[in-house]
Scaffold this active site. Structure first.
Site, PDB file in Angstrom:
ATOM      1  N   GLU A   1      -6.185  -8.369  -4.217  1.00 25.24           N
ATOM      2  CA  GLU A   1      -6.954  -7.878  -3.074  1.00 25.24           C
ATOM      3  C   GLU A   1      -7.818  -8.956  -2.424  1.00 25.24           C
ATOM      4  O   GLU A   1      -8.101  -8.887  -1.232  1.00 25.24           O
ATOM      5  CB  GLU A   1      -7.847  -6.710  -3.534  1.00 25.24           C
ATOM      6  CG  GLU A   1      -8.044  -5.656  -2.480  1.00 25.24           C
ATOM      7  CD  GLU A   1      -6.749  -4.937  -2.124  1.00 25.24           C
ATOM      8  OE1 GLU A   1      -6.039  -4.497  -3.047  1.00 25.24           O
ATOM      9  OE2 GLU A   1      -6.445  -4.830  -0.936  1.00 25.24           O
TER      10      GLU A   1
ATOM     11  N   THR B   1       0.768  -1.245   0.000  1.00 26.21           N
ATOM     12  CA  THR B   1       0.000   0.000   0.000  1.00 26.21           C
ATOM     13  C   THR B   1       0.806   1.307   0.000  1.00 26.21           C
ATOM     14  O   THR B   1       1.994   1.318   0.239  1.00 26.21           O
ATOM     15  CB  THR B   1      -1.008  -0.008   1.177  1.00 26.21           C
ATOM     16  OG1 THR B   1      -1.647  -1.265   1.214  1.00 26.21           O
ATOM     17  CG2 THR B   1      -2.036   1.054   1.078  1.00 26.21           C
TER      18      THR B   1
END
Ligand SMILES: *[C@@H]1O[C@H](CO)[C@@H](O)[C@H](O)[C@H]1NC(C)=O
Ligand SMILES: *[C@@H]1O[C@H](CO)[C@@H](O)[C@H](O)[C@H]1NC(C)=O
Ligand SMILES: *[C@@H]1O[C@H](CO)[C@@H](O)[C@H](O)[C@H]1NC(C)=O
Ligand SMILES: *[C@@H]1O[C@H](CO)[C@@H](O)[C@H](O)[C@H]1NC(C)=O
Length: 559
Positions: free
Chosen positions: A424, A385
């Site tokens: 994800e 991230t």
């Protein structure tokens, strides 16, 4: 006949002088007002993961762009400078406060495609490592999200935001030291060399690039050019999406064009939670906002002050934080996509009576061996991230966390489009037993905005998967209550309680405090990967301080 009155003339002269003095005074006041301490800014600032991307964000602001324009340009740039962290093949959660004080959350996190492997969660890793393969790809929301926030708050033309990054991608960058050192890790090197990523990230000998080598993304440059000209539809309903799906299918994936076509950005009010005198604006589930609020409010009840770091109190301060973090881990399962699960499952995390009840379970004399005490069940820890914080001249504040999940997502690169795809769906692992088409996986991401009573703002968020909650919470605690400036607050080594309730100290953490915590019964963990990064912009009394975490060699930019 009017008489000559010398006193009247005097009066006029005096009045003239006074107003001249007044004007000069006003001028001085406004100049002094704009003079902020060295290193801080007076108008606007961007804190991205890298100086390059912070500067690209700033250049948008200086050309008359809004904080949203700056954030989008900085994120696009990050997809090239830190391609392991985020990109067009991922998703984001963005919290935006307009100048009237209204705070909205734009959630364009990836979703489960219509067709997916029903047994996928049986393949969740049980040990630390990267989860690879096309079966983990969620429907990317990144560009639909940029489109939505730009429509609402953008001031510059859409295409302008892409210009600097298209140039970087085409001409190439020299591999930044941070990326270079990541590519040397055996686990990452194998991941890249043994996947389609090697096409962009390897040299002619099919070994990963090193720091200083030239890294180019020619296909991505073309893709961005098309999207700059034609808008997000080129991706969601046009040729780029078509090409992307062909590449995903070639890699064995099940995502369809229909999944792209039907992707929708979710826009909702932020949850606003009082934390002492301040107001904390958080993104609701499936984001990790309620977990952060819970942890901060547990800690607020201990009346922390700069004295809490005194020799006789320091161990107790961290003991309480670790206990609070253990209870926070125990609440991770409360976070899920409200569209598919109990809508109220996280409400108790901001309920004062529940928070007080849990705080009463924190004893100063020691920790509890029994993990059921904390409601904790061993789950999974994640890494990855990026975060960008932006504040513009008009007072628009943007807190944006963006991801493709793990390092380089699942290692699936689309050669036709130059896009790296997310993994994800592995975020369901250890946190859910099922998943459904259209559902968003639970997230640790916490792009937040804090508002002090005096009108100050703190725009903050972080990256590092499971470590986000602790890293952001400690930065906020250090800044708000323990008397540190923003730079020190972010730089201070963190303590991270992993999903087995073991306590991990970042290198540099005070050794005698670690020993003291051991004496209180905390079990040391063996966590090796401190990828925690926090980026923030703060405005107080007209001065703006912007800090990008030095852990990722970050630098902010402002003016
Ligand atoms: C890549 O990894 C997979 C799974 O670990 C393995 O089966 C395959 O042989 C590897 N390929 C190469 C080129 O190393
Ligand atoms: C590729 O390998 C050869 C032979 O080992 C070596 O001479 C050459 O420098 C390598 N090229 C690169 C780009 O690393
Ligand atoms: C570590 O903490 C102890 C206890 O508060 C303190 O005495 C010591 O000076 C600290 N050491 C460093 C290097 O800060
Ligand atoms: C710690 O304090 C609690 C509450 O005061 C008490 O019930 C418990 O027995 C104490 N534990 C130890 C190990 O002293």
């Amino acid at each position: 006949m009017a008489e000559y009155k010398p006193w009247l003339v005097c009066c006029f002269i005096l009045a003239g002088l006074l107003s001249a003095v007044g004007l000069v005074f006003l001028c001085i006041v406004s100049i002094v007002d704009r003079e902020c301490p060295g290193g801080s800014f007076t108008r606007a600032a961007v804190s991205a993961d890298s100086l390059r991307c912070s500067e690209i964000g700033r250049s948008m602001l200086k050309q008359g762009g809004s904080a949203v324009d700056g954030a989008i340009a900085a994120l696009l740039c990050t997809s090239v400078i830190n391609p392991q962290s985020m990109g067009l093949g991922g998703g984001s959660i963005i919290t935006i406060r307009n100048k009237k004080g209204k705070v909205k959350v734009y959630n364009f996190r990836e979703t489960v495609p219509q067709s997916f492997d029903r047994n996928l969660l049986k393949d969740c890793r049980t040990t630390f490592g990267l989860t690879t393969g096309s079966q983990w790809i969620g429907v990317p929301g990144e560009l639909r999200g940029y489109e939505a926030v730009h429509k609402q708050h953008g001031k510059l033309p859409w295409a302008k935001l892409f210009e600097p990054t298209i140039q970087l991608a085409r001409e190439g960058i020299s591999v930044p030291a941070y990326l270079g050192s990541l590519l040397k890790f055996a686990i990452v090197k194998n991941h890249v060399e043994n996947s389609s990523l090697c096409e962009v990230l390897c040299n002619k000998n099919k070994t990963v690039l090193s720091t200083g080598d030239i890294l180019k993304f020619p296909k991505l440059a073309e893709t961005m050019e098309t999207i700059a000209e034609q808008g997000a539809d080129a991706f969601y309903t046009g040729k780029i999406g078509h090409d992307l799906i062909r590449d995903i299918e070639a890699a064995g994936g099940t995502m369809k064009r229909e999944d792209l076509k039907s992707f929708q950005v979710r826009v909702e009010d932020a949850w606003t939670v009082p934390v002492g005198d301040a107001k904390l604006h958080i993104p609701p589930p499936p984001a990790g906002g309620p977990l952060l609020a819970f942890l901060l409010r547990l800690m607020k009840g201990f009346s922390l002050s700069p004295n809490s770091l005194d020799e006789d109190q320091k161990i107790q301060t961290y003991h309480r934080f670790i206990e609070a973090a253990k209870f926070t881990n125990g609440q991770k399962k409360s976070i899920s996509d409200p569209v598919f699960n109990d809508k109220k499952s996280a409400d108790h995390l901001i309920d004062p009576s529940f928070i007080n009840h849990i705080r009463d379970m924190i004893f100063s004399n020691g920790t509890h061996d029994n993990s059921y005490y904390y409601n904790a069940k061993p789950s999974r820890d994640h890494v990855g991230t990026t975060h960008v914080s932006v504040l513009d001249e008009d007072g628009l504040a943007v807190s944006a966390t963006s991801t493709i999940n793990q390092l380089f997502g699942g290692g699936v690169y689309s050669p036709r489009t130059g896009i790296i795809l997310n993994n994800e769906l592995s975020d369901f692992c250890g946190r859910a037993n099922t998943m459904r088409a259209g559902e968003q996986p639970p997230s640790s991401m916490v792009p937040v905005i804090l508002e002090s009573k005096s009108g100050g703002l703190l725009v903050i968020g972080g990256s590092g998967g499971s470590m986000i909650t602790s890293a952001v919470a400690l930065s906020i605690i250090n800044r708000l209550w323990l008397g540190m400036n923003l730079k020190d607050a972010i730089a201070a080594p963190i303590v991270f309680v992993d999903s087995s309730n073991e306590v991990n100290f970042e290198p540099g953490f005070n050794k005698s405090v670690i020993d003291g915590l051991g004496a209180l019964g905390h079990k040391p963990g063996r966590w090796k990967y401190f990828f925690n990064v926090v980026n923030a912009v703060e405005k107080e009394k007209g001065c703006i301080v912007a800090v990008s975490d030095s852990r990722k060699n970050g630098m902010s930019a402002g003016y």
